[in-house]
Design a protein around this motif. Structure first.
Motif, PDB file in Angstrom:
ATOM      1  N   ALA A  46       0.825  -1.210   0.000  1.00 30.94           N
ATOM      2  CA  ALA A  46       0.000   0.000   0.000  1.00 30.94           C
ATOM      3  C   ALA A  46       0.857   1.258   0.000  1.00 30.94           C
ATOM      4  CB  ALA A  46      -0.918   0.002   1.219  1.00 30.94           C
ATOM      5  N   ALA A  47       1.953   1.220   0.752  1.00 30.25           N
ATOM      6  CA  ALA A  47       2.814   2.399   0.830  1.00 30.25           C
ATOM      7  C   ALA A  47       3.501   2.679  -0.499  1.00 30.25           C
ATOM      8  CB  ALA A  47       3.860   2.208   1.930  1.00 30.25           C
ATOM      9  N   LYS A  48       3.680   1.644  -1.305  1.00 38.05           N
ATOM     10  CA  LYS A  48       4.375   1.794  -2.589  1.00 38.05           C
ATOM     11  C   LYS A  48       3.414   1.975  -3.762  1.00 38.05           C
ATOM     12  CE  LYS A  48       8.346  -0.956  -1.087  1.00 38.05           C
ATOM     13  NZ  LYS A  48       9.151  -2.179  -1.334  1.00 38.05           N
ATOM     14  N   THR A  49       2.119   2.025  -3.465  1.00 34.06           N
ATOM     15  CA  THR A  49       1.123   2.140  -4.527  1.00 34.06           C
ATOM     16  C   THR A  49       0.657   3.582  -4.655  1.00 34.06           C
ATOM     17  OG1 THR A  49       0.342  -0.123  -4.120  1.00 34.06           O
ATOM     18  CG2 THR A  49      -1.114   1.345  -5.365  1.00 34.06           C
ATOM     19  N   ASN A  55       0.397   5.870   0.742  1.00 31.13           N
ATOM     20  CA  ASN A  55       1.529   6.309  -0.085  1.00 31.13           C
ATOM     21  C   ASN A  55       1.914   7.750   0.198  1.00 31.13           C
ATOM     22  OD1 ASN A  55       2.159   7.737  -3.038  1.00 31.13           O
ATOM     23  ND2 ASN A  55       3.318   5.846  -2.640  1.00 31.13           N
ATOM     24  N   GLU A  56       0.956   8.533   0.661  1.00 31.54           N
ATOM     25  CA  GLU A  56       1.201   9.956   0.900  1.00 31.54           C
ATOM     26  C   GLU A  56       1.575  10.275   2.349  1.00 31.54           C
ATOM     27  OE1 GLU A  56      -1.845  12.497  -0.608  1.00 31.54           O
ATOM     28  OE2 GLU A  56      -2.203  11.243  -2.385  1.00 31.54           O
ATOM     29  N   VAL A  57       1.575   9.267   3.214  1.00 34.07           N
ATOM     30  CA  VAL A  57       1.884   9.481   4.630  1.00 34.07           C
ATOM     31  C   VAL A  57       3.334   9.089   4.895  1.00 34.07           C
ATOM     32  CG1 VAL A  57       1.339   8.841   7.009  1.00 34.07           C
ATOM     33  CG2 VAL A  57      -0.495   9.055   5.312  1.00 34.07           C
ATOM     34  N   PRO A  58       4.182  10.049   5.211  1.00 30.70           N
ATOM     35  CA  PRO A  58       5.583   9.724   5.501  1.00 30.70           C
ATOM     36  C   PRO A  58       5.686   8.900   6.788  1.00 30.70           C
ATOM     37  CG  PRO A  58       5.298  12.085   5.101  1.00 30.70           C
ATOM     38  CD  PRO A  58       3.939  11.503   5.273  1.00 30.70           C
ATOM     39  N   SER A  59       6.532   7.892   6.780  1.00 35.17           N
ATOM     40  CA  SER A  59       6.709   7.059   7.975  1.00 35.17           C
ATOM     41  C   SER A  59       7.233   7.889   9.140  1.00 35.17           C
ATOM     42  CB  SER A  59       7.660   5.906   7.680  1.00 35.17           C
ATOM     43  OG  SER A  59       8.943   6.389   7.285  1.00 35.17           O
ATOM     44  N   LEU A  60       8.001   8.936   8.840  1.00 36.47           N
ATOM     45  CA  LEU A  60       8.529   9.789   9.899  1.00 36.47           C
ATOM     46  C   LEU A  60       7.410  10.519  10.634  1.00 36.47           C
ATOM     47  CD1 LEU A  60      11.088  10.854  11.269  1.00 36.47           C
ATOM     48  CD2 LEU A  60      11.131  12.716   9.593  1.00 36.47           C
ATOM     49  N   PHE A  61       6.349  10.887   9.903  1.00 34.82           N
ATOM     50  CA  PHE A  61       5.210  11.549  10.530  1.00 34.82           C
ATOM     51  C   PHE A  61       4.533  10.606  11.528  1.00 34.82           C
ATOM     52  CE2 PHE A  61       0.607  12.218  10.640  1.00 34.82           C
ATOM     53  CZ  PHE A  61       0.548  13.528  11.094  1.00 34.82           C
ATOM     54  N   VAL A  62       4.367   9.353  11.126  1.00 34.84           N
ATOM     55  CA  VAL A  62       3.738   8.371  12.008  1.00 34.84           C
ATOM     56  C   VAL A  62       4.594   8.153  13.249  1.00 34.84           C
ATOM     57  CG1 VAL A  62       2.905   6.003  12.192  1.00 34.84           C
ATOM     58  CG2 VAL A  62       2.609   7.262  10.050  1.00 34.84           C
TER      59      VAL A  62
END
Length: 218
Positions: A46-49, A55-62
């Motif tokens: 999903a993150a790569k799609t 895909n639009e949510v940066p892992s750093l934000f999470v």
């Protein structure tokens, strides 16, 4: 584990006149969540799609949100200005870099004990674990602490964030250790005697080991 963490944790609580749980184990939960979130929001399908919200949510934000949640949890439960977390073991050591992101002013007391006495104590407390298993756990703890020290010291550009407390020293030179701890944590000097009294009354009563017989094998 089995290196004086309970005694030292109580000494710190007395120093700051606060109460905390006997053990926490909360930071390691957030470390697990952070690690898994990093994988999902950067490596999952999903993150790569393209076109997905993921895909639009940066892992750093999470990760930042998890850090805020951890900070809020501690502050909600321990409402004073001073927070004491006593958690022994490798998982807590692995969580320290994340913990420092939530609480940059953290100070760490690392409790250590020579392998021989530590493993004897482990065998009494956890008899179902094999001798080899206890040895491996002690060794991993020592090596992990070395790596964590390098990581955090590199980030902070100094090593003033930790001290190491050897159980043999605590048992035989308790007043000296208490004084060093008070200075390190910047505990009000008026509470030093209370810490010394607690240490003197408890350390030698909580172990079957005769600390006078322990010798260096260096």
């Amino acid at each position: 584990p089995r290196s004086g963490t309970t005694i030292v944790g109580q000494m710190v609580q007395i120093g700051f006149a606060v109460e905390s749980h006997g053990e926490s184990h909360v930071a390691q939960g957030f470390e697990l969540l952070s690690t898994e979130a990093e994988k999902y929001f950067s490596q999952s399908t999903a993150a790569k799609t393209n076109g997905t919200l993921c895909n639009e949510v940066p892992s750093l934000f999470v990760k930042a949100q998890l850090i805020l949640a951890m900070r809020n949890l501690y502050q909600r439960i321990y409402r004073g200005a001073d927070i004491v977390d006593k958690t022994p073991g490798n998982k807590m050591l692995q969580s320290l870099p994340l913990f420092f992101l939530a609480f940059p002013q953290t100070k760490v007391i690392y409790c250590k004990r020579r392998g021989i006495e530590n493993i004897v104590s482990r065998q009494r407390k956890f008899p179902k674990v094999s001798f080899k298993g206890h040895c491996e756990q002690w060794s991993r703890n020592i090596e992990l602490w070395k790596r964590v020290k390098r990581t955090i010291s590199s980030r902070l550009k100094h090593e003033d964030w930790f001290i190491e407390m050897e159980q043999y020293e605590l048992a035989n030179f308790g007043e000296k250790c208490s004084t060093e701890m008070v200075k390190f944590l910047e505990v009000p000097g008026t509470r030093l005697q209370s810490i010394i009294n607690y240490q003197a009354d408890n350390v030698l009563q909580k172990t079957a080991v005769n600390h006078q017989l322990a010798k260096s094998i260096d």
